[in-house]
Design an enzyme around this catalytic site. Sequence first.
Site, PDB file in Angstrom:
ATOM      1  N   ALA A  46       0.770  -1.218   0.136  1.00  8.46           N
ATOM      2  CA  ALA A  46      -0.159  -0.045   0.103  1.00  8.46           C
ATOM      3  C   ALA A  46       1.059   1.187  -0.080  1.00  8.46           C
ATOM      4  CB  ALA A  46      -0.838  -0.196   1.233  1.00  8.46           C
ATOM      5  N   GLU A 128      22.250 -34.732  -1.979  1.00 10.95           N
ATOM      6  CA  GLU A 128      21.708 -34.204  -3.291  1.00 10.95           C
ATOM      7  C   GLU A 128      22.177 -32.704  -3.264  1.00 10.95           C
ATOM      8  OE1 GLU A 128      17.786 -33.720  -2.212  1.00 10.95           O
ATOM      9  OE2 GLU A 128      17.296 -35.989  -2.092  1.00 10.95           O
ATOM     10  N   LYS A 130      22.455 -28.972  -3.310  1.00 12.21           N
ATOM     11  CA  LYS A 130      21.543 -27.960  -2.733  1.00 12.21           C
ATOM     12  C   LYS A 130      21.297 -27.144  -3.892  1.00 12.21           C
ATOM     13  CE  LYS A 130      20.546 -25.371   1.359  1.00 12.21           C
ATOM     14  NZ  LYS A 130      20.074 -24.123   0.750  1.00 12.21           N
ATOM     15  N   ASP A 132      20.285 -23.466  -5.469  1.00  7.84           N
ATOM     16  CA  ASP A 132      20.107 -22.068  -5.009  1.00  7.84           C
ATOM     17  C   ASP A 132      18.862 -21.455  -5.660  1.00  7.84           C
ATOM     18  OD1 ASP A 132      20.546 -19.999  -3.274  1.00  7.84           O
ATOM     19  OD2 ASP A 132      22.169 -19.249  -4.270  1.00  7.84           O
ATOM     20  N   TYR A 238      12.496 -33.084  -4.811  1.00  8.77           N
ATOM     21  CA  TYR A 238      13.303 -33.593  -4.031  1.00  8.77           C
ATOM     22  C   TYR A 238      12.608 -33.860  -2.585  1.00  8.77           C
ATOM     23  CZ  TYR A 238      14.056 -28.606  -2.462  1.00  8.77           C
ATOM     24  OH  TYR A 238      13.959 -27.615  -2.104  1.00  8.77           O
ATOM     25  N   LYS A 326      27.362 -26.857   3.363  1.00  9.52           N
ATOM     26  CA  LYS A 326      27.526 -25.423   2.792  1.00  9.52           C
ATOM     27  C   LYS A 326      28.943 -25.497   2.109  1.00  9.52           C
ATOM     28  CE  LYS A 326      24.194 -22.790   2.526  1.00  9.52           C
ATOM     29  NZ  LYS A 326      23.457 -21.989   3.534  1.00  9.52           N
ATOM     30  N   CYS A 420      23.712   5.892  24.733  1.00  9.48           N
ATOM     31  CA  CYS A 420      22.897   5.319  23.672  1.00  9.48           C
ATOM     32  C   CYS A 420      22.900   6.546  22.676  1.00  9.48           C
ATOM     33  CB  CYS A 420      21.387   5.068  23.797  1.00  9.48           C
ATOM     34  SG  CYS A 420      20.256   4.874  22.838  1.00  9.48           S
ATOM     35  N   CYS A 423      18.719   8.003  22.847  1.00  8.57           N
ATOM     36  CA  CYS A 423      18.097   8.679  24.057  1.00  8.57           C
ATOM     37  C   CYS A 423      19.301   9.140  25.052  1.00  8.57           C
ATOM     38  CB  CYS A 423      17.418   7.793  24.699  1.00  8.57           C
ATOM     39  SG  CYS A 423      18.047   6.448  25.612  1.00  8.57           S
ATOM     40  N   CYS A 444      21.522  -0.280  25.828  1.00  6.00           N
ATOM     41  CA  CYS A 444      21.021   1.045  26.135  1.00  6.00           C
ATOM     42  C   CYS A 444      20.003   0.825  27.422  1.00  6.00           C
ATOM     43  CB  CYS A 444      20.169   1.592  25.145  1.00  6.00           C
ATOM     44  SG  CYS A 444      18.965   2.763  25.616  1.00  6.00           S
ATOM     45  N   CYS A 450      13.688   5.033  25.982  1.00  5.24           N
ATOM     46  CA  CYS A 450      14.431   4.953  24.788  1.00  5.24           C
ATOM     47  C   CYS A 450      13.461   4.938  23.387  1.00  5.24           C
ATOM     48  CB  CYS A 450      15.376   3.773  24.636  1.00  5.24           C
ATOM     49  SG  CYS A 450      16.519   3.972  23.287  1.00  5.24           S
TER      50      CYS A 450
HETATM   51  S1  IVH Z   1      15.218 -30.590   1.547  1.00  2.00           S
HETATM   52  C1  IVH Z   1      12.839 -30.435   5.450  1.00  2.00           C
HETATM   53  N1  IVH Z   1      16.700 -31.025  -0.536  1.00  2.00           N
HETATM   54  O1  IVH Z   1      17.228 -25.286   0.974  1.00  2.00           O
HETATM   55  C2  IVH Z   1      13.889 -30.232   4.313  1.00  2.00           C
HETATM   56  N2  IVH Z   1      16.167 -28.659   0.287  1.00  2.00           N
HETATM   57  O2  IVH Z   1      18.083 -24.451   3.579  1.00  2.00           O
HETATM   58  C3  IVH Z   1      13.344 -29.787   3.232  1.00  2.00           C
HETATM   59  N3  IVH Z   1      17.047 -26.713  -0.927  1.00  2.00           N
HETATM   60  O3  IVH Z   1      14.137 -24.592   2.059  1.00  2.00           O
HETATM   61  C4  IVH Z   1      14.427 -29.384   2.347  1.00  2.00           C
HETATM   62  N4  IVH Z   1      18.088 -28.026  -2.547  1.00  2.00           N
HETATM   63  O4  IVH Z   1      14.613 -24.307  -0.611  1.00  2.00           O
HETATM   64  C5  IVH Z   1      16.138 -29.855   0.362  1.00  2.00           C
HETATM   65  N5  IVH Z   1      18.000 -31.096  -2.476  1.00  2.00           N
HETATM   66  C6  IVH Z   1      17.527 -30.210  -1.515  1.00  2.00           C
HETATM   67  C7  IVH Z   1      17.534 -28.900  -1.690  1.00  2.00           C
HETATM   68  C8  IVH Z   1      16.787 -28.013  -0.875  1.00  2.00           C
HETATM   69  C9  IVH Z   1      17.651 -26.864  -2.185  1.00  2.00           C
HETATM   70  C10 IVH Z   1      16.610 -25.519  -0.347  1.00  2.00           C
HETATM   71  C11 IVH Z   1      15.052 -25.571   0.157  1.00  2.00           C
HETATM   72  C12 IVH Z   1      15.035 -25.395   1.347  1.00  2.00           C
HETATM   73  C13 IVH Z   1      16.550 -24.830   1.645  1.00  2.00           C
HETATM   74  C14 IVH Z   1      16.785 -25.221   3.315  1.00  2.00           C
END
Ligand code: IVH
Length: 701
Positions: A46, A128, A130, A132, A238, A326, A420, A423, A444, A450
């Site tokens: 809005a 698997e 991950k 992005d 997945y 990661k 602070c 304040c 603070c 504050c």
């Molecule tokens: S499993 C209960 N598998 O990572 C867990 N997540 O950091 C369900 N993601 O929200 C997620 N690749 O968006 C899973 N092979 C993979 C993934 C994956 C990417 C993402 C997903 C999740 C996030 C968590």
Amino acid sequence: MSNLSGKAVEKLSKEEAVTELAALASEIAAHDVAYHQKDAPKISDAEYDLLRRRNELIEERFPKLAREDSPSKKVGAKPSSRFEKVQHAVAMLSLGNVFSDEEVSKFDESVKKFLNLSVDEPLGYVAEPKIDGLSASLRYENGKFVLGATRGDGQEGENITLNLLTVEDIPREIKNAPLVLEVRGEVYMSKADFAALNKKQEKEGGQIFANPRNAAAGSLRQLDPSITAARPLRFFAYAWGEISEPIAETQWDAIKCYAKWGFSTNPGTALCTSVAEIIAAYRKIERTRASLDYDIDGVVYKVNRLDYQDRLGFRSRTPRWATAHKFPAEQATTILEDIDIQVGRTGALTPVAKLQPVTVGGVVVSNATLHNEDEIIRKDVRIGDRVVVQRAGDVIPQVVRAIKQKRNKGARKYKFPQTCPVCDSHAVRDINPNTGKEDAVRRCTGGLICAAQAVERLKHFVSRQALDIDGLGAKQIEMFFADGLIKEPADIFTLEERERESLTPLKNRDGYGATSVRNLFAGINARRTPDLARLIFALGIRHTGETTARLLAQTFGSFKAFQEIAERAGKADQSAREELLAIDGIGGTVVDALGEFFNEQHNIEAVKRLMAEINPAEAVRIKSDSPVSGKTVVFTGKLELMTRDEAKVRASALGAKVSGSVSAKTDILIAGPGAGSKLTKAKDLGVVTLTEEEWLELIGD
Ligand code: IVH
């Protein structure tokens, strides 16, 4: 941030209109970035509409002054209203993180410990990549795609069915599927498609995206599906949400099943049988990372057996059966231009590095956290230094270190303020009663006086995860607070009534017409029956985040019951404390914080004034229909069919309170072989005692 005059459009001079249009162009562009690229809007839809409307009105009055970069000329503008909300039948949770091989081994050990397996027993995992991107949930009923949703806050997402229908990888129909099946996975954009999209956007003067993830997010959240259709999105399956019958016995087979139904599944997925193998899979995936046509930010390890996944279950917001390994964070160097102090809701003074803008892993960073006073000293970071900035995933960028070899002569040490900046009250570092050490955070002491704390508390109260009041965002809160119109949460709900008698009504303010005022009150009134968990979270009690608030709501069902127990805990009532501690996921720190909050008279009074205005919805209590819900149970002796941890988690999930000691309040004692004094005491007190088998029979296992 606003450089707008707020003067009525018809009163603007030509010169003022020029300045105003320039300010609007840059302000709206900044909000577009926050919304589209960062997916973190700073103002409500809005308010955003108001800015655009003002821009249009000024251009209507002074058509010749319309700028080349005027928001009215841009394509792909932000939609003006929101998507419909969707409640997830099964929450869409997040993943825990690990960053080293050692942590991977620890993860494997914790899984085995929970399942009562010996450390050297082989256990199957699926590794698997991950992806992005953004997770999405696709609901199929009778094999037909009926609903697609974003993850949202995990409990509630947005209905983006029409947009997901434009994604080619998503089958509209699947054969021989269960009656109800929610397929979950990641929506993403390939690197090649991202580059082509940006090129096209550049040519057309449209929005440029910082990275494929942001491009996917911006594309998926278009209110007009024809825009999404023109953006090439893809999907990897997945995981799953609600499902009417099992589709497989293992993660590996479930993914094979998805492939059979026509979903894309990731070809880098590997079946492993040991920690060594999952780490090898990680290395292999890491080596392929650069050559993949999509971004990945790590590797997800999942326990392969689904019965094990079920038994392992979830911590508050992450599964015990999976974790994300990661890739190392991305870094860049830049100049630290200044240090600002931000005063948070709890009074914490946080040093924020003001940086010469730099791109870190595809995102422009100009602010980063310096954490606290000690960190600045430990790292010897000085203003003017060249510094290393790091950004990992969605976390706030941070200053890692100063590059001392390149220190400029003019670099100067920063003196952390002892008062602070808002304040002027003393800012102190408390002594932690448990460790006897000084707290890292300087706070603070201004408390209620504050303004920064009060405003931050109010912003928190109306924020998206809390009461989520449409038309009342951070900016309005600041304005209403500065005007003295809103000083505490209750004031939000009395605003309309006061408006009627006001000599300076809102609708006469610039930027606020009768319609926007009506919308604001509609937004506020729509929250007079707030969700209990959101309300508890909104109060901003320390250590009480969304998950804890939800647990409290589900346990106590009503605000009254919650407040009563928290007040008793604050008066050191041991049985109240124990009752709170019995909730799986709630520990001593939370109980102390709840007690402290409800022990303060001014909090009690502010809550009372708020409760006079609203009527929170009762929460659905956890499994209130199970035979053991509300019962206090104690486990003793050796359990043979599952570990103690697993037994406790299951009992809590059924609504039982698990306690460590037997008292007159104990309802059931579950005694395994070797039970000693607890069993004797239970018998003396006439407490029902069960064997492990009898207990499992009772809970219907
Ligand atoms: S499993 C209960 N598998 O990572 C867990 N997540 O950091 C369900 N993601 O929200 C997620 N690749 O968006 C899973 N092979 C993979 C993934 C994956 C990417 C993402 C997903 C999740 C996030 C968590």
